[in-house]
Design an enzyme around this catalytic site. Structure first.
Site, PDB file in Angstrom:
ATOM      1  N   HIS A  38       0.817  -1.216   0.000  1.00 48.51           N
ATOM      2  CA  HIS A  38       0.000   0.000   0.000  1.00 48.51           C
ATOM      3  C   HIS A  38       0.852   1.269   0.000  1.00 48.51           C
ATOM      4  CE1 HIS A  38      -2.778  -3.118   1.440  1.00 48.51           C
ATOM      5  NE2 HIS A  38      -3.731  -2.400   0.866  1.00 48.51           N
TER       6      HIS A  38
ATOM      7  N   SER B 211      -4.851  -7.418   0.161  1.00 46.94           N
ATOM      8  CA  SER B 211      -5.306  -6.424   1.131  1.00 46.94           C
ATOM      9  C   SER B 211      -6.493  -6.993   1.912  1.00 46.94           C
ATOM     10  CB  SER B 211      -5.662  -5.120   0.404  1.00 46.94           C
ATOM     11  OG  SER B 211      -5.912  -4.078   1.306  1.00 46.94           O
TER      12      SER B 211
ATOM     13  N   GLU C 109       3.527 -10.410   5.897  1.00 51.28           N
ATOM     14  CA  GLU C 109       3.551  -9.390   4.853  1.00 51.28           C
ATOM     15  C   GLU C 109       4.469  -9.824   3.709  1.00 51.28           C
ATOM     16  OE1 GLU C 109       2.661  -5.493   3.235  1.00 51.28           O
ATOM     17  OE2 GLU C 109       1.737  -6.714   4.813  1.00 51.28           O
TER      18      GLU C 109
END
Length: 390
Positions: free
Chosen positions: A56, A278, A336
């Site tokens: 992001h 996401s 992540e």
């Protein structure tokens, strides 16, 4: 300077993931001496914030030159080139419930059907040496005249007026989704319901609730969140799918019903792939945490360091600042950059997909059929009638 400062002041980790942020300002600032356009500046900004290794982290916009654009008119069809002319291979139908999202050719009175040829647009013959869309250049959202025939020549041709589409993305999405639903219904003999969740934003929430209302009575549910583009945190998505019965209600005629009244009690499964990201990472993560069923496909995108808004740059450009990161209830960071692993890996097959097959969808339906046969939904027996006189 602002782009660098926003990250320094708002990035979720004050340690900046171990990056020497002051050094990055000087390192990438020197590249600006060679920047000629605003596009070059955006490239430098992207390289700068990319040092943080966080999802992001985007940049864009600004005082950049943009060429004039001409939008192509679309007819909501798939074309084919046959017998030296362009033919209508398929007229996209979309979803039955979406009365506003239709192909311009799928209108009462036109009498244009699949297999017909489109020979000219606004009187100009279509050039088969070019893409068919070349004849619709600059004609988006305009009324055009089509010369149509059931043979590849002008003898007996007729003319019809239609208004073109500016964008057929939603139409193609709904057509794909409805094809999947029909396939699942046919393969399972009507026992497995299919729900596609395109995002975790407002559109995805609306689609989920709309489809759930039509599918929750099926014996099993397949949730397809492949290509889920994210949006918001999907906790309420999971709550909708995790409605355990709190009570049942006996009636004289018909079957007992349960509360909450709209809740699915059978086996479930979810389809995922590398384009689920996401909120599309969080949805299967929550699905697994709740034990709702297996995840099938390939691992997700892996981006749950989220954004919540940041100031704009002086010329209207922007950089996003990742301001929050997900970790588990047991105190472990979400992986992540890696994503959610499937319980059952079924690789995507581009060749079979291009041929109209979907190996992942087929594997998920077959698994749910086995689940239903081996572990069918159980309902408590109706208690014996009571004698309620003193």
């Amino acid at each position: 300077h602002d782009a660098w400062r926003f990250q320094r002041d708002y990035f979720y980790d004050p340690g900046m993931h171990g990056v020497d942020w002051a050094e990055m300002k000087g390192r990438y600032g020197r590249l600006l001496d060679d920047a000629v356009t605003r596009w070059d500046v955006n490239f430098v900004l992207g390289e700068l914030i990319g040092e943080l290794n966080a999802s992001h982290a985007y940049r864009g916009g600004g005082d950049a030159e943009r060429p004039r654009q001409r939008k192509v008119g679309l007819l909501g069809i798939d074309w084919s080139l046959e017998n030296g002319a362009f033919r209508i291979q398929r007229i996209l139908r979309g979803a039955a419930w979406d009365v506003e999202n239709r192909s311009p050719l799928y209108r009462p009175g036109l009498n244009v059907k699949e297999g017909d040829y489109i020979l000219a647009i606004n009187g100009a013959p279509m050039d088969v040496s070019r893409d068919p869309w070349a004849s619709l250049d600059g004609l988006a959202d305009r009324t055009v005249e089509l010369t149509v025939n059931d043979r590849p020549n002008l003898e007996g041709a007729r003319k019809v007026l239609v208004q073109t589409l500016e964008d057929d993305t939603r139409l193609r999405f709904e057509a794909w989704m409805e094809d999947n639903r029909r396939y699942v219904d046919e393969l399972s003999g009507g026992r497995v319901g299919y729900i596609y969740v395109q995002s975790t934003g407002i559109d995805g929430q609306s689609d989920l609730v709309r489809q759930f209302e039509g599918q929750w009575r099926k014996d099993a549910l397949l949730i397809d969140e492949r290509f889920n583009s994210g949006g918001q945190i999907p906790d309420r998505f999971t709550e909708l799918l995790d409605r355990e019965p709190l009570s049942y209600w006996a009636v004289r005629h018909g079957s007992s019903f349960h509360s909450p009244p709209v809740g699915h009690l059978g086996p479930k499964a979810m389809l995922i792939n590398g384009w689920s990201g996401s909120g599309g990472d969080a949805f299967p993560y929550y699905f697994r945490e709740k034990g709702l069923g297996p995840l099938i496909g390939t691992r997700t995108w892996g981006g749950l360091i989220g954004i919540s808004g940041s100031p704009s740059l002086v010329d209207g450009g922007n950089v996003t600042v990742p301001t929050f990161r997900m970790y588990s209830a047991s105190g472990e960071w979400f992986p992540e950059g890696h994503g959610v692993e499937p319980d059952i890996e079924v690789p995507e097959d581009p060749v079979r997909t291009a041929q109209g097959e979907d190996p992942q969808l087929k594997a998920a339906v077959e698994l749910l059929l086995r689940e239903m046969d081996g572990n069918p939904p159980r309902r408590p027996p109706l208690p014996p009638s009571e004698i309620r006189v003193p």
